[in-house]
Design a protein around this motif. Sequence first.
Motif, mmCIF file in Angstrom:
data_model
loop_
_atom_site.group_PDB
_atom_site.id
_atom_site.type_symbol
_atom_site.label_atom_id
_atom_site.label_comp_id
_atom_site.label_asym_id
_atom_site.label_seq_id
_atom_site.Cartn_x
_atom_site.Cartn_y
_atom_site.Cartn_z
ATOM 1 N N ALA A 299 61.797 5.591 32.922
ATOM 2 C CA ALA A 299 61.258 6.593 31.999
ATOM 3 C C ALA A 299 60.720 7.806 32.751
ATOM 4 O O ALA A 299 59.523 8.115 32.708
ATOM 5 C CB ALA A 299 60.164 5.969 31.134
ATOM 6 N N GLY A 300 61.593 8.492 33.466
ATOM 7 C CA GLY A 300 61.192 9.728 34.122
ATOM 8 C C GLY A 300 60.834 9.577 35.582
ATOM 9 O O GLY A 300 60.724 8.464 36.118
ATOM 10 N N PRO A 301 60.612 10.717 36.252
ATOM 11 C CA PRO A 301 60.369 10.725 37.701
ATOM 12 C C PRO A 301 59.155 9.921 38.138
ATOM 13 O O PRO A 301 59.211 9.229 39.159
ATOM 14 C CB PRO A 301 60.195 12.219 38.019
ATOM 15 N N GLU A 302 58.062 10.004 37.415
ATOM 16 C CA GLU A 302 56.861 9.281 37.836
ATOM 17 C C GLU A 302 57.055 7.764 37.739
ATOM 18 O O GLU A 302 56.576 7.013 38.594
ATOM 19 C CB GLU A 302 55.656 9.720 36.998
ATOM 20 N N HIS A 303 57.746 7.332 36.702
ATOM 21 C CA HIS A 303 58.060 5.908 36.579
ATOM 22 C C HIS A 303 58.937 5.463 37.737
ATOM 23 O O HIS A 303 58.714 4.398 38.340
ATOM 24 C CB HIS A 303 58.742 5.647 35.234
ATOM 25 N N LEU A 304 59.930 6.279 38.069
ATOM 26 C CA LEU A 304 60.821 5.955 39.185
ATOM 27 C C LEU A 304 60.025 5.850 40.481
ATOM 28 O O LEU A 304 60.196 4.888 41.257
ATOM 29 C CB LEU A 304 61.904 7.029 39.311
ATOM 30 N N ASN A 305 59.149 6.810 40.735
ATOM 31 C CA ASN A 305 58.328 6.771 41.946
ATOM 32 C C ASN A 305 57.504 5.488 42.007
ATOM 33 O O ASN A 305 57.402 4.845 43.063
ATOM 34 C CB ASN A 305 57.383 7.972 41.989
ATOM 35 N N GLN A 306 56.908 5.110 40.868
ATOM 36 C CA GLN A 306 56.037 3.939 40.845
ATOM 37 C C GLN A 306 56.819 2.655 41.069
ATOM 38 O O GLN A 306 56.364 1.745 41.771
ATOM 39 C CB GLN A 306 55.276 3.866 39.523
ATOM 40 N N VAL A 307 58.007 2.554 40.464
ATOM 41 C CA VAL A 307 58.851 1.368 40.666
ATOM 42 C C VAL A 307 59.168 1.193 42.141
ATOM 43 O O VAL A 307 59.055 0.085 42.699
ATOM 44 C CB VAL A 307 60.149 1.482 39.835
ATOM 45 N N ALA A 308 59.561 2.279 42.802
ATOM 46 C CA ALA A 308 59.892 2.201 44.229
ATOM 47 C C ALA A 308 58.662 1.860 45.061
ATOM 48 O O ALA A 308 58.726 1.035 45.983
ATOM 49 C CB ALA A 308 60.508 3.522 44.690
ATOM 50 N N ARG A 309 57.527 2.475 44.740
ATOM 51 C CA ARG A 309 56.292 2.178 45.478
ATOM 52 C C ARG A 309 55.901 0.705 45.335
ATOM 53 O O ARG A 309 55.453 0.069 46.290
ATOM 54 C CB ARG A 309 55.148 3.058 44.968
ATOM 55 N N ASP A 310 56.066 0.168 44.137
ATOM 56 C CA ASP A 310 55.703 -1.230 43.905
ATOM 57 C C ASP A 310 56.557 -2.176 44.749
ATOM 58 O O ASP A 310 56.057 -3.187 45.271
ATOM 59 C CB ASP A 310 55.852 -1.574 42.428
ATOM 60 N N LEU A 311 57.847 -1.875 44.873
ATOM 61 C CA LEU A 311 58.725 -2.720 45.679
ATOM 62 C C LEU A 311 58.294 -2.710 47.145
ATOM 63 O O LEU A 311 58.301 -3.743 47.823
ATOM 64 C CB LEU A 311 60.176 -2.234 45.559
ATOM 65 N N VAL A 312 57.911 -1.541 47.631
ATOM 66 C CA VAL A 312 57.463 -1.428 49.027
ATOM 67 C C VAL A 312 56.122 -2.127 49.211
ATOM 68 O O VAL A 312 55.923 -2.887 50.169
ATOM 69 C CB VAL A 312 57.386 0.057 49.436
ATOM 70 N N ALA A 313 55.187 -1.897 48.290
ATOM 71 C CA ALA A 313 53.848 -2.470 48.416
ATOM 72 C C ALA A 313 53.876 -3.991 48.359
ATOM 73 O O ALA A 313 53.044 -4.660 49.002
ATOM 74 C CB ALA A 313 52.946 -1.928 47.310
ATOM 75 N N ALA A 314 54.848 -4.556 47.641
ATOM 76 C CA ALA A 314 54.951 -6.011 47.526
ATOM 77 C C ALA A 314 55.620 -6.649 48.734
ATOM 78 O O ALA A 314 55.737 -7.882 48.790
ATOM 79 C CB ALA A 314 55.714 -6.375 46.251
ATOM 80 N N GLY A 315 56.055 -5.844 49.701
ATOM 81 C CA GLY A 315 56.694 -6.384 50.890
ATOM 82 C C GLY A 315 58.135 -6.796 50.676
ATOM 83 O O GLY A 315 58.725 -7.469 51.531
ATOM 84 N N ARG A 316 58.714 -6.373 49.567
ATOM 85 C CA ARG A 316 60.105 -6.747 49.313
ATOM 86 C C ARG A 316 61.072 -5.949 50.183
ATOM 87 O O ARG A 316 62.104 -6.457 50.590
ATOM 88 C CB ARG A 316 60.439 -6.545 47.834
#
Length: 313
Positions: free
Chosen positions: A202-219
Amino acid sequence: MIARCILTLTLSPALDLATCVQHLRPHDKLRCSAPVYAPGGGGINVSRTIRRLGGETVALFPVGGSTGEHLLELLKAEGVPFHAVSVSGWTRECINVTNRADNQQYRFVLPGNPLSPQEQSAVLSALETLPAADFLVISGSLPEGLAADFLPRLLGNAQRRGCRCVVDSNGSALRQMLDIGGLLLIKPNLDELAAMLGEPIAGPEHLNQVARDLVAAGRTEAVLVSLGAQGALLVTADVCERIPAPTVPRRSTVGAGDSLLAAMVLKRASGASWSEAARYGVAAGTAAIMAEGSELSRLEDTERLYSWLAASR
């Protein structure tokens, strides 16, 4: 650090055929130009691009039938080192047709053959017996019927051997490998990332957050989301930036994403920062769009576009 070698794995390779027609119309006999054949499949194209850009690589893949023999001949002619695992099913073909009337390209992607349990084990055994590489790039579509433990064993074997794993896949396979975690890089496009999530972006900010979450979770250590003509989004623990794509004449999209991934991994392997590596990747992906048919990015185009991107920061 300079990487000893970048190993690529293509579980569903293809013999690519490119041709042109004057007009694409139903029912008519369509007179085609002389076919141009190329070795294809995600990891194979990554290895081909790495070779063109001056890097060291070995392509690992299953191969079978006369189409597989043709693919091997083409790789030998390009000087791409490979290790082929013989399988019973014929290597699939993919057809890329350019309609000269409007210069639109139509890509017909045929399904790959399943790998038997014995053939899957042979691929894993080959990975263990090949000389150690610093990076393993797992790229391209996956055949149907992979054992439930195939991908965990694949990543486990690679990581035990010190390989940093890069994944360019989609759907349940991407989700499964992210759940295992510890990846170096994933390179989905927007649709692939949404499919993995099971919901639209749902837009650029959602995309940024999804990617950040994957990195923060160590995936994964880094996420590069391919955005087509809009370039790419790079996210790591320290970086979140959009990289624009230069505007160039568009001739073919075949192998553009593979060229992007190849150049990015190669640049990162040479010790470049994530931002530098991502820009080099976008340059190579853009260079591939300038090429005809199944041709991949050329070194001179990639370097010129990379210089432009570096100067425009």
